[in-house]
Design an enzyme around this catalytic site. Sequence first.
Site, short mmCIF file in Angstrom:
data_model
loop_
_atom_site.label_atom_id
_atom_site.label_comp_id
_atom_site.label_asym_id
_atom_site.label_seq_id
_atom_site.Cartn_x
_atom_site.Cartn_y
_atom_site.Cartn_z
N HIS A 126 -19.71 57.94 69.87
CA HIS A 126 -19.85 57.90 71.56
C HIS A 126 -20.72 57.01 72.08
O HIS A 126 -21.39 56.50 71.43
CB HIS A 126 -20.41 59.49 71.87
CG HIS A 126 -19.63 60.66 71.26
ND1 HIS A 126 -19.73 60.91 70.03
CD2 HIS A 126 -18.67 61.26 71.85
CE1 HIS A 126 -19.14 62.15 69.59
NE2 HIS A 126 -18.18 62.64 70.74
N GLU A 257 -8.11 65.08 71.45
CA GLU A 257 -8.80 65.94 70.25
C GLU A 257 -8.62 67.58 70.82
O GLU A 257 -9.51 67.93 71.57
CB GLU A 257 -10.08 65.75 69.72
CG GLU A 257 -10.73 66.49 68.66
CD GLU A 257 -12.07 65.88 68.37
OE1 GLU A 257 -12.93 66.88 67.94
OE2 GLU A 257 -12.39 64.61 68.24
N GLU A 293 -8.73 68.08 64.23
CA GLU A 293 -10.12 68.63 63.63
C GLU A 293 -9.96 69.79 62.89
O GLU A 293 -9.45 70.98 63.54
CB GLU A 293 -11.21 68.50 64.63
CG GLU A 293 -12.70 68.88 63.88
CD GLU A 293 -13.74 68.82 64.68
OE1 GLU A 293 -14.84 69.60 64.52
OE2 GLU A 293 -14.00 67.90 65.29
N HIS A 296 -11.74 72.77 64.35
CA HIS A 296 -11.02 73.31 65.79
C HIS A 296 -9.79 74.04 65.58
O HIS A 296 -9.38 74.96 66.09
CB HIS A 296 -10.80 72.21 66.57
CG HIS A 296 -11.98 71.50 67.18
ND1 HIS A 296 -12.06 70.32 67.82
CD2 HIS A 296 -13.27 71.58 66.89
CE1 HIS A 296 -13.33 69.87 68.24
NE2 HIS A 296 -14.07 70.65 67.50
N ASP A 321 -10.17 64.69 62.09
CA ASP A 321 -11.59 64.65 61.93
C ASP A 321 -11.73 65.60 60.51
O ASP A 321 -11.58 66.87 60.68
CB ASP A 321 -12.16 65.14 63.01
CG ASP A 321 -12.62 64.26 63.97
OD1 ASP A 321 -12.51 63.33 63.88
OD2 ASP A 321 -13.42 64.65 65.16
N ASP A 332 -17.90 76.38 65.57
CA ASP A 332 -17.74 75.17 65.05
C ASP A 332 -19.01 74.54 64.39
O ASP A 332 -19.79 73.71 64.75
CB ASP A 332 -17.50 74.24 66.42
CG ASP A 332 -16.85 72.79 65.98
OD1 ASP A 332 -16.54 72.63 65.03
OD2 ASP A 332 -16.81 72.05 66.96
N ASP A 334 -18.86 72.48 61.64
CA ASP A 334 -18.72 71.02 61.43
C ASP A 334 -19.27 70.86 59.81
O ASP A 334 -20.23 69.87 59.71
CB ASP A 334 -19.57 70.07 62.27
CG ASP A 334 -18.48 69.85 63.58
OD1 ASP A 334 -17.25 70.45 63.64
OD2 ASP A 334 -18.93 69.56 64.58
#
Length: 526
Positions: A126, A257, A293, A296, A321, A332, A334
């Site tokens: 980002h 996404e 992802e 997700h 992802d 989420d 991750d």
Amino acid sequence: MQIAAPHTCPANLEAKCNDASSDDWEGEFFRGIPKIKYEGPTSKNPLSYKWYNAEEEILGKKMKDWFRFSVAFWHTFRGTGADPFGAPTKSWPWEDGTNSLAMAKRRMRAHFEFMSKLGVELWCFHDRDIAPDGKTIAEANANLDEVVALAKKLQEGSKIKPLWGTAQLFLHSRYMHGAATSSEVGVYAYAAAQVKKAMEVTHYLGGENYVFWGGREGYQTLLNTDMQKELDHLATFLQAAVNYKKKIGFNGTLLIEPKPQEPTKHQYDWDAATAFAFLQKYGLVGEFKLNIECNHATLSGHSCHHELETARINGLLGNIDANTGDPQIGWDTDQFLTDIAEATLVMLSVVRNGGLAPGGFNFDAKLSVLFLHAFLFWRRESTDVEDLFIAHISGMDTLARGLRNIAKLIEDGSLDELVRKRYSSFDSEIGALIEAGKADFETLEKKAMEWGEPSVASGKQRNIWCQSKSKSSCQSLRGLKKQQCGPSPTLECSQTRDCCFRISASTVCFLTELHQFLQILVTGIN
């Protein structure tokens, strides 16, 4: 500008870096950690690949070309270990506690060294992860230009480049009501300016894709929301991005996404099917693909395999992802993907898609040290520099095992044959007419009356599930050395049961892998 002599910053908390605040600082950040190499599944070295062999060819491609692994800058170098209930736990030795431009440059040098030692050539970012924000757009852009110039210089002589870039349109308070879907026209314009710049620097660095994650593009309540207006604004925003991409000659793929919620109550690109419907409605099919992802996917009530297949069959699978969530938590989280069975299903979609290029696998995963079937994981508690490597190694090895398993299933041919047989009734004359759209209801009614009550065959789900599970749990090991998998279990099926001994075979290998994992863990501790 005169460049100072290189300094070395040892990766331990006691050491000090000479001239640590200087933009000219450079040196080794991960001292004592060698370049990660493939050593095979019998290796007990935690800093080695057991299953991922970059140059090995499988199904006509090198493993590195199937995966195109990418490091996520934000989780790897900006993750602090903080959670809603606790303060940050991570402070890498090279960090000085600031978000200064000098610190951003030092962090970028650490990032490139990490990628070089890991053996990964792609990364994602980002804009506000790699460079500090500014009081104005002009100041923020100037900060970004300085860091990007350094990244461009560090890329020289290497194959390292961005897999994709994106703009951070969710953290700042200005985006509390969204970016492209904000009720404030000033926010919409600011977001456009930020995306414009982020797309420019992605293009400048040789990035191959650009991602739109609309974390704030949704609503908290419909009572104060004009959904039609917000969706129209979002489509107009994305069309403007398409136009600007073409204007600057950026040939990369634009990716959306999907995510159902969090931080918003409802996000407009809920899942792959919703995103596809949106693209169709606004005439954007052909301009965008999807970045799926896995975490997700589960948030939206689907498996990762489902989302990948939905994207694939609609020509939208562009990038993955690679992460997973915790089934006991539900949000989420991750985490690095370490479930071999899930990795096998993921790779089934990737192989059927012919690969992901110009996309790849981005490790959008918080620092965790995960092995095998996720026996153990540490998140806030993973604070050693080497944990950065171990976490990525585990994710890469897991996906590599998934690819090896799919290769065996394809060579075996049983999966394709089962699917072919299941739909074989459509190989008939009437089936061909149906699939060509030439069988009307009158014709089908006559056939139904002629045939009477249809017979319905078993779907054989248990058979194929047992087969895939047994291969994902065991066959990769058995194919290398018999002693690696303990006693050689029986995998034959009886005529009366779909899968008589496959579960026991999987259990034997599971216990064997658990034993190997504990050996690795003990070796690492010692």
